[in-house]
Design a protein around this motif. Structure first.
Motif, PDB file in Angstrom:
ATOM      1  N   ILE A 149       8.053   4.025  20.341  1.00 26.19           N
ATOM      2  CA  ILE A 149       6.859   3.935  19.501  1.00 26.19           C
ATOM      3  C   ILE A 149       6.994   2.712  18.603  1.00 26.19           C
ATOM      4  CG2 ILE A 149       5.513   5.044  17.677  1.00 26.19           C
ATOM      5  CD1 ILE A 149       6.298   7.745  18.894  1.00 26.19           C
ATOM      6  N   GLU A 150       5.981   1.847  18.646  1.00 23.83           N
ATOM      7  CA  GLU A 150       5.983   0.633  17.833  1.00 23.83           C
ATOM      8  C   GLU A 150       5.283   0.889  16.506  1.00 23.83           C
ATOM      9  OE1 GLU A 150       4.261  -2.564  20.066  1.00 23.83           O
ATOM     10  OE2 GLU A 150       5.522  -2.155  21.800  1.00 23.83           O
ATOM     11  N   HIS A 151       5.715   0.180  15.478  1.00 21.74           N
ATOM     12  CA  HIS A 151       5.134   0.328  14.142  1.00 21.74           C
ATOM     13  C   HIS A 151       4.657  -1.027  13.648  1.00 21.74           C
ATOM     14  CE1 HIS A 151       6.695   4.434  13.752  1.00 21.74           C
ATOM     15  NE2 HIS A 151       7.668   3.972  14.519  1.00 21.74           N
ATOM     16  N   LYS A 152       3.484  -1.006  13.023  1.00 24.70           N
ATOM     17  CA  LYS A 152       2.955  -2.243  12.454  1.00 24.70           C
ATOM     18  C   LYS A 152       2.112  -1.893  11.235  1.00 24.70           C
ATOM     19  CE  LYS A 152      -0.386  -2.364  16.186  1.00 24.70           C
ATOM     20  NZ  LYS A 152      -0.835  -3.158  17.300  1.00 24.70           N
ATOM     21  N   TYR A 153       1.773  -2.930  10.493  1.00 25.04           N
ATOM     22  CA  TYR A 153       0.926  -2.778   9.314  1.00 25.04           C
ATOM     23  C   TYR A 153      -0.312  -3.629   9.523  1.00 25.04           C
ATOM     24  CZ  TYR A 153       4.873  -0.519   7.127  1.00 25.04           C
ATOM     25  OH  TYR A 153       5.890   0.350   6.848  1.00 25.04           O
ATOM     26  N   ILE A 154      -1.445  -3.061   9.203  1.00 26.43           N
ATOM     27  CA  ILE A 154      -2.712  -3.784   9.342  1.00 26.43           C
ATOM     28  C   ILE A 154      -3.429  -3.744   8.003  1.00 26.43           C
ATOM     29  CG2 ILE A 154      -4.941  -3.833  10.528  1.00 26.43           C
ATOM     30  CD1 ILE A 154      -3.534  -2.543  12.934  1.00 26.43           C
ATOM     31  N   GLU A 155      -3.873  -4.909   7.584  1.00 22.78           N
ATOM     32  CA  GLU A 155      -4.609  -5.030   6.316  1.00 22.78           C
ATOM     33  C   GLU A 155      -6.018  -4.479   6.519  1.00 22.78           C
ATOM     34  OE1 GLU A 155      -4.798  -6.435   2.261  1.00 22.78           O
ATOM     35  OE2 GLU A 155      -3.111  -6.758   3.606  1.00 22.78           O
ATOM     36  N   ILE A 156      -6.322  -3.407   5.804  1.00 20.91           N
ATOM     37  CA  ILE A 156      -7.624  -2.738   5.914  1.00 20.91           C
ATOM     38  C   ILE A 156      -8.141  -2.465   4.510  1.00 20.91           C
ATOM     39  CG2 ILE A 156      -8.832  -0.633   6.675  1.00 20.91           C
ATOM     40  CD1 ILE A 156      -7.878  -2.279   9.043  1.00 20.91           C
ATOM     41  N   ASN A 157      -9.311  -2.958   4.200  1.00 25.33           N
ATOM     42  CA  ASN A 157      -9.955  -2.679   2.913  1.00 25.33           C
ATOM     43  C   ASN A 157      -9.018  -2.909   1.724  1.00 25.33           C
ATOM     44  OD1 ASN A 157     -12.378  -1.979   4.215  1.00 25.33           O
ATOM     45  ND2 ASN A 157     -11.656   0.100   4.540  1.00 25.33           N
ATOM     46  N   GLY A 158      -8.255  -4.003   1.802  1.00 24.00           N
ATOM     47  CA  GLY A 158      -7.367  -4.379   0.705  1.00 24.00           C
ATOM     48  C   GLY A 158      -6.041  -3.644   0.660  1.00 24.00           C
ATOM     49  N   LEU A 159      -5.761  -2.800   1.654  1.00 23.47           N
ATOM     50  CA  LEU A 159      -4.501  -2.046   1.707  1.00 23.47           C
ATOM     51  C   LEU A 159      -3.790  -2.317   3.025  1.00 23.47           C
ATOM     52  CD1 LEU A 159      -5.873   1.420   0.538  1.00 23.47           C
ATOM     53  CD2 LEU A 159      -4.658  -0.247  -0.868  1.00 23.47           C
ATOM     54  N   LYS A 160      -2.459  -2.226   3.018  1.00 25.66           N
ATOM     55  CA  LYS A 160      -1.698  -2.300   4.261  1.00 25.66           C
ATOM     56  C   LYS A 160      -1.522  -0.877   4.779  1.00 25.66           C
ATOM     57  CE  LYS A 160       1.717  -4.773   2.783  1.00 25.66           C
ATOM     58  NZ  LYS A 160       2.993  -5.455   2.679  1.00 25.66           N
ATOM     59  N   LEU A 161      -2.143  -0.601   5.928  1.00 28.30           N
ATOM     60  CA  LEU A 161      -2.008   0.712   6.543  1.00 28.30           C
ATOM     61  C   LEU A 161      -0.973   0.663   7.650  1.00 28.30           C
ATOM     62  CD1 LEU A 161      -5.682   2.034   6.838  1.00 28.30           C
ATOM     63  CD2 LEU A 161      -4.067   2.254   4.953  1.00 28.30           C
ATOM     64  N   HIS A 162      -0.115   1.661   7.679  1.00 29.71           N
ATOM     65  CA  HIS A 162       0.899   1.781   8.712  1.00 29.71           C
ATOM     66  C   HIS A 162       0.267   2.412   9.948  1.00 29.71           C
ATOM     67  CE1 HIS A 162       3.907   4.342  10.810  1.00 29.71           C
ATOM     68  NE2 HIS A 162       4.511   3.161  10.879  1.00 29.71           N
ATOM     69  N   VAL A 163       0.589   1.841  11.114  1.00 30.43           N
ATOM     70  CA  VAL A 163       0.084   2.352  12.384  1.00 30.43           C
ATOM     71  C   VAL A 163       1.246   2.475  13.359  1.00 30.43           C
ATOM     72  CG1 VAL A 163      -1.495   1.941  14.316  1.00 30.43           C
ATOM     73  CG2 VAL A 163      -2.140   1.229  12.006  1.00 30.43           C
ATOM     74  N   ALA A 164       1.391   3.658  13.960  1.00 35.65           N
ATOM     75  CA  ALA A 164       2.356   3.877  15.033  1.00 35.65           C
ATOM     76  C   ALA A 164       1.578   3.813  16.337  1.00 35.65           C
ATOM     77  CB  ALA A 164       3.025   5.234  14.871  1.00 35.65           C
ATOM     78  N   GLU A 165       2.155   3.155  17.347  1.00 34.79           N
ATOM     79  CA  GLU A 165       1.415   2.950  18.593  1.00 34.79           C
ATOM     80  C   GLU A 165       2.369   2.902  19.770  1.00 34.79           C
ATOM     81  OE1 GLU A 165      -1.970  -0.139  20.286  1.00 34.79           O
ATOM     82  OE2 GLU A 165      -1.029  -0.540  18.367  1.00 34.79           O
ATOM     83  N   ILE A 166       1.906   3.433  20.895  1.00 30.03           N
ATOM     84  CA  ILE A 166       2.654   3.374  22.151  1.00 30.03           C
ATOM     85  C   ILE A 166       1.641   3.327  23.290  1.00 30.03           C
ATOM     86  CG2 ILE A 166       2.886   5.894  22.231  1.00 30.03           C
ATOM     87  CD1 ILE A 166       5.565   5.492  23.689  1.00 30.03           C
ATOM     88  N   GLY A 167       1.975   2.575  24.332  1.00 30.64           N
ATOM     89  CA  GLY A 167       1.085   2.453  25.488  1.00 30.64           C
ATOM     90  C   GLY A 167       0.472   1.072  25.554  1.00 30.64           C
ATOM     91  N   SER A 168      -0.151   0.781  26.666  1.00 26.24           N
ATOM     92  CA  SER A 168      -0.736  -0.531  26.903  1.00 26.24           C
ATOM     93  C   SER A 168      -2.004  -0.729  26.089  1.00 26.24           C
ATOM     94  CB  SER A 168      -1.067  -0.667  28.397  1.00 26.24           C
ATOM     95  OG  SER A 168      -1.855  -1.801  28.620  1.00 26.24           O
ATOM     96  N   GLY A 169      -2.117  -1.915  25.503  1.00 28.31           N
ATOM     97  CA  GLY A 169      -3.290  -2.248  24.711  1.00 28.31           C
ATOM     98  C   GLY A 169      -4.573  -2.286  25.511  1.00 28.31           C
ATOM     99  N   SER A 170      -4.488  -2.406  26.836  1.00 25.63           N
ATOM    100  CA  SER A 170      -5.686  -2.448  27.667  1.00 25.63           C
ATOM    101  C   SER A 170      -6.090  -1.062  28.175  1.00 25.63           C
ATOM    102  CB  SER A 170      -5.471  -3.385  28.848  1.00 25.63           C
ATOM    103  OG  SER A 170      -4.408  -2.906  29.659  1.00 25.63           O
TER     104      SER A 170
END
Length: 175
Positions: free
Chosen positions: A4-25
């Motif tokens: 499981i990969e982890h990243k942070y995405i800037e959303i509405n002025g906050l960094k939200l943590h997102v866990a993700e697995i699987g192909s982006g397509s």
């Protein structure tokens, strides 16, 4: 869990943590938690869903887990969570297919739709329609209801959805 990969995405002025697995397509399945849960609550389901060919995504809501808290936590609302989720889906390039579920459900009576949903989602395997198939077509009409969902329950749900239909329910919170 290391896949499981982890990243942070800037959303509405906050960094939200997102866990993700699987192909982006691949088609995405988004897992949303409640209180006191966090993304971690979905780890086993995420791996299973990814193993079935889907992209599994589980964010931590603002102020949960590894995501930034809002600047004024006491003023946070459900509307903030919804706005974050919509922005997150856009940031992750999740394609939207409005109308497909409505068309699938709309060709059947309410009682049949509710019956099929409870049968599908009480199975141990994840229900997956083939490319040229709709989700409602997966259930054989002779399949019995789950033992915990009675004919009386089905009649109640069916009659109530006859009045409201599924359009709003499919829009909020389904989409």
């Amino acid at each position: 869990m290391e896949q499981i990969e982890h990243k942070y995405i800037e959303i509405n002025g906050l960094k939200l943590h997102v866990a993700e697995i699987g192909s982006g397509s691949s088609p995405a399945v988004v897992f949303l938690h409640g209180f006191p849960e966090i993304w971690y609550s979905w780890r086993h389901q995420m791996i299973a869903v990814a193993g079935s060919g889907f992209r599994a995504i589980a964010p931590d809501f603002r102020g949960y887990g590894l995501s930034d808290p809002p600047p004024e936590p006491e003023k946070a609302t459900f509307s903030d969570l919804f706005a974050d989720l919509l922005a997150l889906l856009d940031a992750l390039s999740i394609p939207k297919k409005p109308g497909r579920a409505e068309a699938d459900f709309g060709r059947l009576d309410s009682k049949t739709v509710v019956r099929n949903i409870y049968i599908l989602f009480s199975r141990t395997e994840i229900p997956i329609a083939h490319e040229n198939q709709e989700i409602m077509d997966i259930v054989d009409s002779s399949t019995p209801l789950p033992p915990w969902f009675t004919d009386e329950d089905l009649a109640a749900y069916g009659s109530l959805y006859e009045k409201s239909g599924f359009q709003t329910a499919l829009k909020v919170p389904y989409r």
